[in-house]
Write an enzyme that holds these catalytic residues in place. Structure first.
Site, PDB file in Angstrom:
ATOM      1  N   SER A 130       0.822  -1.212   0.000  1.00  0.00           N
ATOM      2  CA  SER A 130       0.000   0.000   0.000  1.00  0.00           C
ATOM      3  C   SER A 130       0.855   1.260   0.000  1.00  0.00           C
ATOM      4  O   SER A 130       1.953   1.282   0.574  1.00  0.00           O
ATOM      5  CB  SER A 130      -0.873  -0.009   1.255  1.00  0.00           C
ATOM      6  OG  SER A 130      -1.513   1.226   1.403  1.00  0.00           O
ATOM      7  N   TYR A 156      -1.881  -0.173  10.164  1.00  0.00           N
ATOM      8  CA  TYR A 156      -2.185  -0.811   8.873  1.00  0.00           C
ATOM      9  C   TYR A 156      -0.983  -0.681   7.928  1.00  0.00           C
ATOM     10  O   TYR A 156      -0.496  -1.666   7.382  1.00  0.00           O
ATOM     11  CB  TYR A 156      -3.440  -0.176   8.252  1.00  0.00           C
ATOM     12  CG  TYR A 156      -3.580  -0.505   6.785  1.00  0.00           C
ATOM     13  CD1 TYR A 156      -3.924  -1.796   6.383  1.00  0.00           C
ATOM     14  CD2 TYR A 156      -3.325   0.463   5.803  1.00  0.00           C
ATOM     15  CE1 TYR A 156      -4.006  -2.103   5.032  1.00  0.00           C
ATOM     16  CE2 TYR A 156      -3.408   0.155   4.466  1.00  0.00           C
ATOM     17  CZ  TYR A 156      -3.757  -1.130   4.081  1.00  0.00           C
ATOM     18  OH  TYR A 156      -3.821  -1.432   2.747  1.00  0.00           O
ATOM     19  N   LYS A 201       1.952  -3.581   6.366  1.00  0.00           N
ATOM     20  CA  LYS A 201       2.367  -3.808   4.971  1.00  0.00           C
ATOM     21  C   LYS A 201       3.887  -3.724   4.850  1.00  0.00           C
ATOM     22  O   LYS A 201       4.514  -4.526   4.154  1.00  0.00           O
ATOM     23  CB  LYS A 201       1.694  -2.782   4.050  1.00  0.00           C
ATOM     24  CG  LYS A 201       0.175  -2.916   3.999  1.00  0.00           C
ATOM     25  CD  LYS A 201      -0.228  -4.227   3.345  1.00  0.00           C
ATOM     26  CE  LYS A 201      -1.725  -4.463   3.335  1.00  0.00           C
ATOM     27  NZ  LYS A 201      -2.109  -5.765   2.771  1.00  0.00           N
TER      28      LYS A 201
END
Ligand code: UDP
Length: 323
Positions: A117, A141, A145
Site C-alpha cells: 500500500s 495498517y 504492509k
C-alpha cells in the site's frame, strides 16, 4: 498458462484480479476465510474456505492444486480499526502472511505478488512518490504492509522466494459486467460513500477543505481496480518467467481532489451529492500521487481506465445493481 492461488479472492481487489487472471487464460483457486469477503464474488467450485494462518492446510492445498504462484490479498484494510486494535493487524496481516510464506516454502511454491500500500510511505517528502521514498507509515495498517515487505526481502535473499509487493494508491471503480465491485462493511472510501449519498439522500462528509492544495481538499491518485488487477497479472507472469523480485507503485500518476471527485460523481449520476464540510480526518496527508514510471517501464503496464468519469461510471453501475 499457470495455476495461481489468490488469497483474499472474495474481496474487492482479489475478486477483480481473479477475473483478470481467468481472462488471460490462467487457472485460479481462491483461498478466503470469508471474514470480510463475499462468497458470491467467487465462481462456484473455485473457493476454498481456509485461513492464511492455517499453514498445514495451506501447504496441502498448494500441493493438491499444483499451484505455481500465489497472489496474496488476504488482509484487513481499515486504517481506523488498525489504530483501535493494532494487534489485530499484526496478527492477521503480518503473522498470517508469514504462515502463508511458510506453507509456500514447504510446498516449494516460490513466486508471490503481495498487496502492499501507498500507506507504507506515510506523509511522503516527495510527490509524485517514487518507490525509493523511505517507508514511514503513520498507522498500524501501513506498518503491517511494511513488515510483510521486509519479510519478503529476507525470504527472497535466503530462501529464493521471489516476490513483488505492489503499493496501491486509491483503488476504485468496478467491473459491473462481471458483477464485481466495491462492498466494504463499513464503507470508508470516498467514491462509494458519495454514490451512497446520491442514492439515499443522506449527506456524506468531506474531510477538510483547508489543505494546502488548489481547492483546499485532499488530492489522491485514483486507480481503477481493473487496471490494478492487470498489474498483478503482469507481475505474476514476470515472476513465472523467471523475473526478479522488485517493488512497484500502482497508480495513474495523476491526482484528483475530493472536490473534483464530487464533480465527477455529479456529472456521471446527473444528481447532486448531498454533503457537509467536516474537519480533517486524522492521518490524511494533503496529497498522495504515485510516480508510476517504474512499472510502466519495467513491465509495459499502462492504465487503460484512468479517466475519472470512467471510474465513477463503473462504480455507479455496480452500486445501482447492488441496492
Ligand atoms: N474522504 C472524505 N470523506 C469521506 C471519505 C474520504 O472527504 O467520507 C477523503 C479523504 O480525506 C481522502 C480521500 O477522500 O482525502 C480518499 O479517502 P479514502 O478513505 O477513500 O482513501 P484513502 O486515501 O484514505 O486511502
Amino acid at each position: 498458462m499457470a495455476k495461481i492461488l489468490v488469497t483474499g479472492g472474495a474481496g474487492y481487489i482479489g475478486s477483480h484480479t481473479r477475473y483478470a487472471l481467468e481472462k488471460r487464460g490462467h487457472s485460479v483457486v481462491v483461498a478466503d476465510n470469508l471474514s470480510r469477503g463475499y462468497k458470491d464474488a467467487v465462481p462456484a467450485g473455485m473457493l476454498r474456505v481456509i485461513d492464511i494462518s492455517e499453514t498445514e492446510k495451506m501447504e496441502r492445498l498448494l500441493r493438491e492444486e499444483a499451484v505455481e504462484a500465489v497472489i496474496h490479498f488476504a488482509a484487513y484494510i481499515a486504517v481506523g480499526e488498525s489504530t483501535e486494535k493494532p494487534e489485530l493487524y499484526f496478527s492477521n496481516n503480518v503473522s498470517g502472511s508469514l504462515a502463508l510464506f511458510e506453507a509456500m516454502l514447504a510446498a516449494g511454491v516460490k513466486r508471490v505478488v503481495f498487496s502492499s500500500s501507498a500507506a507504507s510511505y506515510g506523509i511522503p517528502k516527495k510527490v509524485p512518490i517514487p518507490e525509493d521514498e523511505p517507508a514511514a507509515p503513520i498507522n498500524p495498517y501501513g506498518e503491517s504492509k511494511v513488515m510483510v515487505e521486509v519479510m519478503m526481502r529476507w525470504l527472497d535473499k535466503y530462501r529464493g522466494l521471489r516476490g513483488i509487493p505492489l503499493r496501491y494508491f486509491n483503488a476504485c471503480g468496478a467491473e459491473p459486467a462481471a458483477g464485481l465491485g466495491e462492498r466494504h462493511d463499513p464503507e470508508t472510501h470516498l467514491i462509494p460513500l458519495m454514490l451512497r449519498a446520491v442514492q439515499t439522500g443522506k449527506p456524506m462528509t468531506i474531510f477538510g477543505d483547508d489543505y494546502p492544495t488548489p481547492d483546499g481538499t485532499c488530492i489522491r491518485d485514483y486507480i481503477h481496480v481493473s487496471d490494478l488487477a492487470d498489474a498483478h497479472v503482469l507481475c505474476v507472469e514476470h515472476l513465472l518467467n523467471g523475473g526478479a523480485s522488485d517493488a512497484f507503485n500502482v497508480g495513474t500518476g495523476d491526482g484528483h481532489s475530493v472536490r473534483e471527485v464530487l464533480d465527477a460523481v455529479e456529472r456521471v449520476t446527473g444528481k447532486p451529492v448531498p454533503h457537509t464540510m467536516g474537519p480533517r480526518r486524522e492521518g490524511d496527508p494533503p496529497s498522495l500521487v504515485a510516480d508510476s514510471q517504474k512499472l510502466r517501464r519495467a513491465l509495459g503496464w499502462t492504465p487503460q481506465r484512468a479517466d475519472l468519469d470512467r471510474i465513477v461510471s463503473d462504480a455507479w453501475a455496480f452500486a445501482q445493481g447492488h441496492r
